[in-house]
Write an enzyme that holds these catalytic residues in place. Sequence first.
Site, mmCIF file in Angstrom:
data_model
loop_
_atom_site.group_PDB
_atom_site.id
_atom_site.type_symbol
_atom_site.label_atom_id
_atom_site.label_comp_id
_atom_site.label_asym_id
_atom_site.label_seq_id
_atom_site.Cartn_x
_atom_site.Cartn_y
_atom_site.Cartn_z
ATOM 1 N N GLU A 33 0.865 -1.192 0.000
ATOM 2 C CA GLU A 33 0.000 0.000 0.000
ATOM 3 C C GLU A 33 0.896 1.234 0.000
ATOM 4 N N THR A 41 -9.216 4.281 -0.087
ATOM 5 C CA THR A 41 -10.086 5.457 -0.165
ATOM 6 C C THR A 41 -11.137 5.372 0.934
ATOM 7 N N GLY A 145 -8.097 0.607 -6.838
ATOM 8 C CA GLY A 145 -9.198 1.537 -6.591
ATOM 9 C C GLY A 145 -9.413 2.578 -7.669
ATOM 10 N N LEU A 187 -24.387 14.959 -2.801
ATOM 11 C CA LEU A 187 -25.512 15.102 -1.869
ATOM 12 C C LEU A 187 -25.099 14.798 -0.427
ATOM 13 N N VAL A 238 -20.913 23.326 -15.630
ATOM 14 C CA VAL A 238 -19.976 24.393 -15.264
ATOM 15 C C VAL A 238 -19.064 24.654 -16.450
ATOM 16 N N MET A 320 -18.993 1.330 -7.954
ATOM 17 C CA MET A 320 -17.797 1.669 -7.161
ATOM 18 C C MET A 320 -18.200 1.763 -5.700
ATOM 19 N N LEU A 321 -18.336 0.609 -5.061
ATOM 20 C CA LEU A 321 -18.790 0.553 -3.676
ATOM 21 C C LEU A 321 -17.861 -0.339 -2.865
ATOM 22 N N HIS A 323 -18.487 -2.395 -0.358
ATOM 23 C CA HIS A 323 -18.938 -3.773 -0.086
ATOM 24 C C HIS A 323 -18.840 -4.639 -1.329
ATOM 25 N N HIS A 446 -43.280 -5.101 16.332
ATOM 26 C CA HIS A 446 -44.053 -3.858 16.412
ATOM 27 C C HIS A 446 -43.708 -3.125 17.682
HETATM 28 P P1 FAD Z 1 -9.529 1.839 -2.735
HETATM 29 O O1 FAD Z 1 -10.262 1.915 -1.477
HETATM 30 O O2 FAD Z 1 -9.457 3.075 -3.575
HETATM 31 O O3 FAD Z 1 -8.057 1.383 -2.359
HETATM 32 C C1 FAD Z 1 -7.036 1.297 -3.300
HETATM 33 C C2 FAD Z 1 -5.706 1.505 -2.617
HETATM 34 O O4 FAD Z 1 -4.668 1.176 -3.543
HETATM 35 C C3 FAD Z 1 -5.436 2.948 -2.210
HETATM 36 O O5 FAD Z 1 -5.196 3.020 -0.828
HETATM 37 C C4 FAD Z 1 -4.200 3.352 -3.008
HETATM 38 O O6 FAD Z 1 -3.304 4.191 -2.281
HETATM 39 C C5 FAD Z 1 -3.557 2.007 -3.286
HETATM 40 N N1 FAD Z 1 -2.680 1.985 -4.468
HETATM 41 C C6 FAD Z 1 -2.943 2.463 -5.720
HETATM 42 N N2 FAD Z 1 -1.895 2.217 -6.540
HETATM 43 C C7 FAD Z 1 -0.961 1.565 -5.790
HETATM 44 C C8 FAD Z 1 0.320 1.050 -6.082
HETATM 45 N N3 FAD Z 1 0.869 1.115 -7.291
HETATM 46 N N4 FAD Z 1 1.013 0.469 -5.068
HETATM 47 C C9 FAD Z 1 0.476 0.372 -3.812
HETATM 48 N N5 FAD Z 1 -0.739 0.844 -3.501
HETATM 49 C C10 FAD Z 1 -1.452 1.421 -4.475
HETATM 50 N N6 FAD Z 1 -18.579 3.190 -0.836
HETATM 51 C C11 FAD Z 1 -19.516 2.576 -0.084
HETATM 52 O O7 FAD Z 1 -19.783 1.388 -0.306
HETATM 53 N N7 FAD Z 1 -20.157 3.226 0.932
HETATM 54 C C12 FAD Z 1 -19.897 4.521 1.220
HETATM 55 O O8 FAD Z 1 -20.491 5.079 2.144
HETATM 56 C C13 FAD Z 1 -18.928 5.205 0.442
HETATM 57 N N8 FAD Z 1 -18.632 6.494 0.696
HETATM 58 C C14 FAD Z 1 -17.671 7.122 -0.050
HETATM 59 C C15 FAD Z 1 -17.401 8.457 0.216
HETATM 60 C C16 FAD Z 1 -16.442 9.125 -0.521
HETATM 61 C C17 FAD Z 1 -16.157 10.581 -0.212
HETATM 62 C C18 FAD Z 1 -15.725 8.438 -1.538
HETATM 63 C C19 FAD Z 1 -14.658 9.143 -2.323
HETATM 64 C C20 FAD Z 1 -15.991 7.112 -1.814
HETATM 65 C C21 FAD Z 1 -16.975 6.439 -1.077
HETATM 66 N N9 FAD Z 1 -17.302 5.111 -1.334
HETATM 67 C C22 FAD Z 1 -18.267 4.489 -0.592
HETATM 68 C C23 FAD Z 1 -16.627 4.338 -2.392
HETATM 69 C C24 FAD Z 1 -15.537 3.439 -1.773
HETATM 70 O O9 FAD Z 1 -14.627 4.245 -1.059
HETATM 71 C C25 FAD Z 1 -14.830 2.654 -2.858
HETATM 72 O O10 FAD Z 1 -15.775 1.957 -3.636
HETATM 73 C C26 FAD Z 1 -13.855 1.655 -2.250
HETATM 74 O O11 FAD Z 1 -12.887 2.311 -1.444
HETATM 75 C C27 FAD Z 1 -13.156 0.842 -3.338
HETATM 76 O O12 FAD Z 1 -12.281 -0.059 -2.754
HETATM 77 P P2 FAD Z 1 -10.978 -0.586 -3.502
HETATM 78 O O13 FAD Z 1 -10.334 -1.537 -2.559
HETATM 79 O O14 FAD Z 1 -11.332 -1.037 -4.857
HETATM 80 O O15 FAD Z 1 -10.048 0.707 -3.704
HETATM 81 P P1 NAI Z 2 -21.759 9.789 -9.108
HETATM 82 O O1 NAI Z 2 -21.551 9.022 -10.325
HETATM 83 O O2 NAI Z 2 -22.588 9.267 -8.008
HETATM 84 O O3 NAI Z 2 -22.396 11.225 -9.481
HETATM 85 C C1 NAI Z 2 -21.781 12.113 -10.352
HETATM 86 C C2 NAI Z 2 -22.821 13.112 -10.814
HETATM 87 O O4 NAI Z 2 -22.156 14.134 -11.534
HETATM 88 C C3 NAI Z 2 -23.857 12.503 -11.756
HETATM 89 O O5 NAI Z 2 -25.136 12.913 -11.340
HETATM 90 C C4 NAI Z 2 -23.486 13.074 -13.121
HETATM 91 O O6 NAI Z 2 -24.588 13.225 -13.984
HETATM 92 C C5 NAI Z 2 -22.899 14.424 -12.716
HETATM 93 N N1 NAI Z 2 -21.965 15.008 -13.680
HETATM 94 C C6 NAI Z 2 -21.053 14.380 -14.446
HETATM 95 N N2 NAI Z 2 -20.362 15.288 -15.187
HETATM 96 C C7 NAI Z 2 -20.846 16.506 -14.856
HETATM 97 C C8 NAI Z 2 -20.532 17.831 -15.245
HETATM 98 N N3 NAI Z 2 -19.570 18.087 -16.125
HETATM 99 N N4 NAI Z 2 -21.247 18.861 -14.717
HETATM 100 C C9 NAI Z 2 -22.235 18.615 -13.796
HETATM 101 N N5 NAI Z 2 -22.562 17.368 -13.394
HETATM 102 C C10 NAI Z 2 -21.872 16.341 -13.894
HETATM 103 O O7 NAI Z 2 -20.286 10.154 -8.598
HETATM 104 P P2 NAI Z 2 -19.745 10.748 -7.248
HETATM 105 O O8 NAI Z 2 -20.825 11.396 -6.465
HETATM 106 O O9 NAI Z 2 -18.544 11.552 -7.615
HETATM 107 O O10 NAI Z 2 -19.285 9.451 -6.464
HETATM 108 C C11 NAI Z 2 -18.284 8.585 -7.028
HETATM 109 C C12 NAI Z 2 -18.477 7.177 -6.595
HETATM 110 O O11 NAI Z 2 -18.265 7.020 -5.211
HETATM 111 C C13 NAI Z 2 -19.858 6.674 -6.920
HETATM 112 O O12 NAI Z 2 -19.741 5.655 -7.884
HETATM 113 C C14 NAI Z 2 -20.402 6.125 -5.654
HETATM 114 O O13 NAI Z 2 -20.857 4.832 -5.826
HETATM 115 C C15 NAI Z 2 -19.223 6.140 -4.675
HETATM 116 N N6 NAI Z 2 -19.730 6.686 -3.418
HETATM 117 C C16 NAI Z 2 -20.603 5.928 -2.711
HETATM 118 C C17 NAI Z 2 -21.165 6.409 -1.552
HETATM 119 C C18 NAI Z 2 -22.137 5.567 -0.828
HETATM 120 O O14 NAI Z 2 -22.237 4.382 -1.128
HETATM 121 N N7 NAI Z 2 -22.862 6.110 0.139
HETATM 122 C C19 NAI Z 2 -20.833 7.735 -1.024
HETATM 123 C C20 NAI Z 2 -19.937 8.470 -1.884
HETATM 124 C C21 NAI Z 2 -19.406 7.929 -3.017
#
Ligand code: FAD
Ligand code: NAI
Length: 467
Positions: A33, A41, A145, A187, A238, A320-321, A323, A446
């Site tokens: 990592e 992330t 990721g 949101l 934008v 991209m979740l 779980h 209930h």
């Molecule tokens: P990641 O979690 O992105 O992990 C990848 C890791 O690989 C990173 O730590 C990175 O540093 C490392 N890496 C990359 N390249 C290299 C390399 N060459 N060598 C060594 N290490 C490397 N998902 C949900 O299900 N529920 C949520 O509530 C939710 N909330 C979110 C909120 C935000 C603000 C964001 C941005 C995302 C959210 N997500 C949520 C999405 C979730 O974070 C991702 O789907 C998830 O982390 C993906 O897991 P991953 O293991 O594929 O990758």
């Molecule tokens: P998203 O795909 O959920 O939403 C992006 C939004 O931006 C869409 O509504 C799209 O139409 C809009 N958009 C795209 N280009 C645009 C532009 N040029 N101008 C204005 N609007 C534009 O992506 P988001 O919110 O960035 O999240 C990324 C990923 O992270 C998602 O795939 C989500 O699954 C994951 N995530 C999951 C969470 C959860 O499970 N609770 C919380 C946060 C992130």
Amino acid sequence: MDEFDLVVIGAGPGGYVCAIRAAQLGLSVAIVEKRAEPGGTCLNVGCIPSKALLHASERFEEAAHGFEALGFSTSAPKLDLNAMMAFKDNVVKGNTSGVEYLFKKNKITSITGAARISGRGRLEVRLGDGKTRSLGAKHIVIATGSAPAMLPGIKIDEKRIVTSTGALMLDKVPERLVVVGAGVIGLELGSVWRRLGAQVEVVEFLDQILPGMDGAVVKQFTRILKKQGFKLNLGMKVAGVRKGRKFLQVSIEPAKGGEAKEIKADVVLVAIGRIPYTQGLGLEEAGVDLDARGRIVTDGKFATTAGGIYAIGDVIAGPMLAHKAEDEGIALAEILCGQAGHVNYETIPGVVYTTPEIASVGKTEEALKAEGITYNSGTFPFTANGRARAMNAAQGFVKILAHASSDRVLGVHIVGPFAGELIGEAGIAMEFGASAEDIARTCHAHPSLSEAVKEAALDVDKRAIHM
Ligand code: FAD
Ligand code: NAI
């Protein structure tokens, strides 16, 4: 050179869970990592810190406005943003330390550095001190990721023009926050800063919020957001952001073309989706193909186009979740050990942690129509649920879609209190191939919010009791 059965690149929820499951099954495992802390992330700048701020800001807003209806009042709460950020940072630290503990417990070699595939079964890791360490592996798993997608011509500084990472660590509440993208991040993080006092204006390219969600959910939640004070500019994009000394001037124009207008902001959050992260891995030389959207191409069992190299999580196709990444990690570790690892992509829940929460699993009504599948629909509002009323949290509904002839549950969509917890019942029901009748005939406690799920199931057959 150190040799392992399995080397995982990336310690996010995909990678670290894969490493643990493989170690449980007896493989010798290393995980590389490049961040100082494991958890990817999700734990560092995603799910966990955002949920900590969502929880804290929701309590703050409740203390400011929510108690009078319950028969008591307090003096207005005082925000200490530094302390709220410290709470969030502590939650993150607790979670990342937990992953470090699990690595030790499962005898996984954890290496901090950036990994690159240097040949078949070989990796080079660039360590923090500039040295390299060579590793050999029977199997390599890429779990690197994703990263935020960028808006062309708009430079992120993570202070005034931020991605989600900067939005999780602002040092003061912006007076005006412009959020680009009405998706999950926009949101959720828009909600955090609105609750803490920002005026939030959202600019969304499409004509609706939360694309891909069920239409009834989108309709009701749009109304709720507006009532909460979100200003929504739908069908707008934008065109540019000009940085003034005091504020940012954001130029927005209709997505279909037309006259531009300017809006002022102190902070602009760009949340327009995420892209797979594959930089610096040596994929081309290794023969690992990417698709047109930059995702690593895999077969049904996570194998890439290069022998001995696999990929899971955000870096491959699918939602991209966290779980989803975790379940793929487990399935792949089991496949590598000769077991029948499997992920059911039909039952991956999605939750948006706003107030109220939104949760869904399975098909939307729009998808069923598009696919020509005949269905019956049942809906039950939380206004008719005793527990929700007693909690003074009766916004929203449960909607169940079931096959017209077999009654099998095809999709469940919830807006309402603890929707993210209620959706678990729906996921289990779908995994077991339940019918709406099965849910309707299951005794639910209930008074509980889950009775709304039972009543929606009854309503599929138009025999809800409390409506
Ligand atoms: P990641 O979690 O992105 O992990 C990848 C890791 O690989 C990173 O730590 C990175 O540093 C490392 N890496 C990359 N390249 C290299 C390399 N060459 N060598 C060594 N290490 C490397 N998902 C949900 O299900 N529920 C949520 O509530 C939710 N909330 C979110 C909120 C935000 C603000 C964001 C941005 C995302 C959210 N997500 C949520 C999405 C979730 O974070 C991702 O789907 C998830 O982390 C993906 O897991 P991953 O293991 O594929 O990758
Ligand atoms: P998203 O795909 O959920 O939403 C992006 C939004 O931006 C869409 O509504 C799209 O139409 C809009 N958009 C795209 N280009 C645009 C532009 N040029 N101008 C204005 N609007 C534009 O992506 P988001 O919110 O960035 O999240 C990324 C990923 O992270 C998602 O795939 C989500 O699954 C994951 N995530 C999951 C969470 C959860 O499970 N609770 C919380 C946060 C992130």
